[in-house]
Design a protein around this motif. Structure first.
Motif, PDB file in Angstrom:
ATOM      1  N   TYR A 298       5.498   1.732 -40.963  1.00 21.49           N
ATOM      2  CA  TYR A 298       4.078   1.360 -40.887  1.00 21.49           C
ATOM      3  C   TYR A 298       4.203  -0.222 -40.935  1.00 21.49           C
ATOM      4  CZ  TYR A 298       3.882   0.692 -45.958  1.00 21.49           C
ATOM      5  OH  TYR A 298       4.217   0.420 -47.205  1.00 21.49           O
ATOM      6  N   MET A 299       5.074  -0.840 -41.549  1.00 18.36           N
ATOM      7  CA  MET A 299       5.114  -2.179 -41.923  1.00 18.36           C
ATOM      8  C   MET A 299       5.436  -2.957 -40.781  1.00 18.36           C
ATOM      9  SD  MET A 299       7.875  -0.614 -42.745  1.00 18.36           S
ATOM     10  CE  MET A 299       7.608   0.011 -44.439  1.00 18.36           C
TER      11      MET A 299
ATOM     12  N   LEU B 152      -2.568   5.656 -37.550  1.00 18.88           N
ATOM     13  CA  LEU B 152      -1.633   4.700 -38.097  1.00 18.88           C
ATOM     14  C   LEU B 152      -2.319   3.656 -38.777  1.00 18.88           C
ATOM     15  CD1 LEU B 152       0.874   2.896 -38.055  1.00 18.88           C
ATOM     16  CD2 LEU B 152       0.246   2.350 -35.680  1.00 18.88           C
ATOM     17  N   THR B 153      -3.652   3.454 -38.452  1.00 23.67           N
ATOM     18  CA  THR B 153      -4.442   2.156 -38.997  1.00 23.67           C
ATOM     19  C   THR B 153      -4.850   2.761 -40.235  1.00 23.67           C
ATOM     20  OG1 THR B 153      -5.209   1.547 -36.700  1.00 23.67           O
ATOM     21  CG2 THR B 153      -6.661   0.959 -38.812  1.00 23.67           C
TER      22      THR B 153
ATOM     23  N   TYR C 282      -3.567   4.906 -42.361  1.00 22.57           N
ATOM     24  CA  TYR C 282      -2.298   4.847 -43.037  1.00 22.57           C
ATOM     25  C   TYR C 282      -2.117   3.339 -43.786  1.00 22.57           C
ATOM     26  CZ  TYR C 282       1.939   6.133 -45.245  1.00 22.57           C
ATOM     27  OH  TYR C 282       3.350   6.570 -45.910  1.00 22.57           O
ATOM     28  N   ARG C 283      -1.980   2.468 -42.741  1.00 18.17           N
ATOM     29  CA  ARG C 283      -1.990   0.961 -43.205  1.00 18.17           C
ATOM     30  C   ARG C 283      -2.898   0.752 -44.189  1.00 18.17           C
ATOM     31  NH1 ARG C 283       0.010  -1.588 -37.253  1.00 18.17           N
ATOM     32  NH2 ARG C 283       2.091  -1.253 -37.394  1.00 18.17           N
TER      33      ARG C 283
ATOM     34  N   HIS D 192      -2.550   1.895 -47.550  1.00 19.76           N
ATOM     35  CA  HIS D 192      -1.585   1.046 -48.134  1.00 19.76           C
ATOM     36  C   HIS D 192      -2.005  -0.158 -48.564  1.00 19.76           C
ATOM     37  CE1 HIS D 192       2.307   3.632 -48.760  1.00 19.76           C
ATOM     38  NE2 HIS D 192       1.784   4.218 -47.577  1.00 19.76           N
ATOM     39  N   ALA D 193      -2.767  -0.768 -47.764  1.00 21.45           N
ATOM     40  CA  ALA D 193      -3.215  -2.134 -48.223  1.00 21.45           C
ATOM     41  C   ALA D 193      -3.931  -2.147 -49.547  1.00 21.45           C
ATOM     42  CB  ALA D 193      -3.978  -2.683 -46.990  1.00 21.45           C
TER      43      ALA D 193
ATOM     44  N   VAL E  61       1.779  -4.660 -44.537  1.00 25.21           N
ATOM     45  CA  VAL E  61       1.424  -3.464 -43.940  1.00 25.21           C
ATOM     46  C   VAL E  61       1.265  -3.309 -42.266  1.00 25.21           C
ATOM     47  CG1 VAL E  61       0.152  -2.548 -46.010  1.00 25.21           C
ATOM     48  CG2 VAL E  61      -1.169  -3.912 -44.392  1.00 25.21           C
ATOM     49  N   GLY E  62       1.936  -4.506 -41.686  1.00 24.54           N
ATOM     50  CA  GLY E  62       2.138  -4.503 -40.316  1.00 24.54           C
ATOM     51  C   GLY E  62       0.975  -5.215 -39.411  1.00 24.54           C
ATOM     52  N   TYR E  63       0.416  -6.248 -40.071  1.00 22.24           N
ATOM     53  CA  TYR E  63      -0.531  -7.253 -39.452  1.00 22.24           C
ATOM     54  C   TYR E  63      -0.067  -8.522 -39.428  1.00 22.24           C
ATOM     55  CZ  TYR E  63      -3.756  -3.201 -39.220  1.00 22.24           C
ATOM     56  OH  TYR E  63      -4.336  -1.931 -38.974  1.00 22.24           O
TER      57      TYR E  63
END
Length: 152
Positions: free
Chosen positions: A59-60, A96-97, A99-100, A103-104, A122-124
């Motif tokens: 996810y990151m 996916l969003t 999940y991210r 975590h954020a 977190v992948g952004y």
């Protein structure tokens, strides 16, 4: 096996009258259909589980997307999307969003990192877009989320 392990099945079938043969064929067809449905459902569930595991593991990564997951699983986007939605009740990108963002939210409360640092974790890559998505999900900005939840 499906025929009940009848010895000399061909001989037995040839001895059936039309009505018995019709009933037997219908019964066998229903058993085969049920087995195929179960196999298809099992394959679908496994594919969705594999996709969820990919999200949990990666996810990151900013480039994780529907395309990369479908490529890793070896299926088309449209087929995967319909199966994923049917199995989970939500679109893959939403999963996916979410999940991210979950975590954020944890990182916001557990660390003192800035929003842009959490966004990257977190992948952004775009901190402004991260804040926009976060606010859309939780109703408040990341900084306000931190102050509101740490007061409690």
């Amino acid at each position: 096996e499906m025929s009940g392990n009848v010895p000399n099945l061909y001989q037995k079938v040839s001895q059936m009258d039309e009505s018995a043969l019709t009933s037997w064929i219908i019964g066998m067809s229903l058993k085969i259909s049920e087995q195929l449905k179960n196999a298809r459902n099992s394959t679908s569930r496994r594919m969705v589980t594999d996709a969820q595991n990919l999200v949990h593991d990666r996810y990151m990564e900013p480039n994780l997307s529907l395309d990369t997951v479908c490529s890793a699983l070896g299926v088309s986007n449209s087929y995967f999307s319909s199966v994923f939605k049917k199995e989970t009740g939500k679109a893959f990108v939403t999963y996916l969003t979410d999940y991210r963002m979950d975590h954020a939210a944890e990182l916001i409360l557990e660390t003192n990192e800035k929003s842009y640092q959490i966004a990257e974790r977190v992948g952004y890559l775009d901190a402004n877009y991260f804040s926009y998505v976060f606010k859309k999900r939780f109703g408040v900005s990341p900084s306000k989320y931190r102050t509101e939840h740490l007061k409690k």
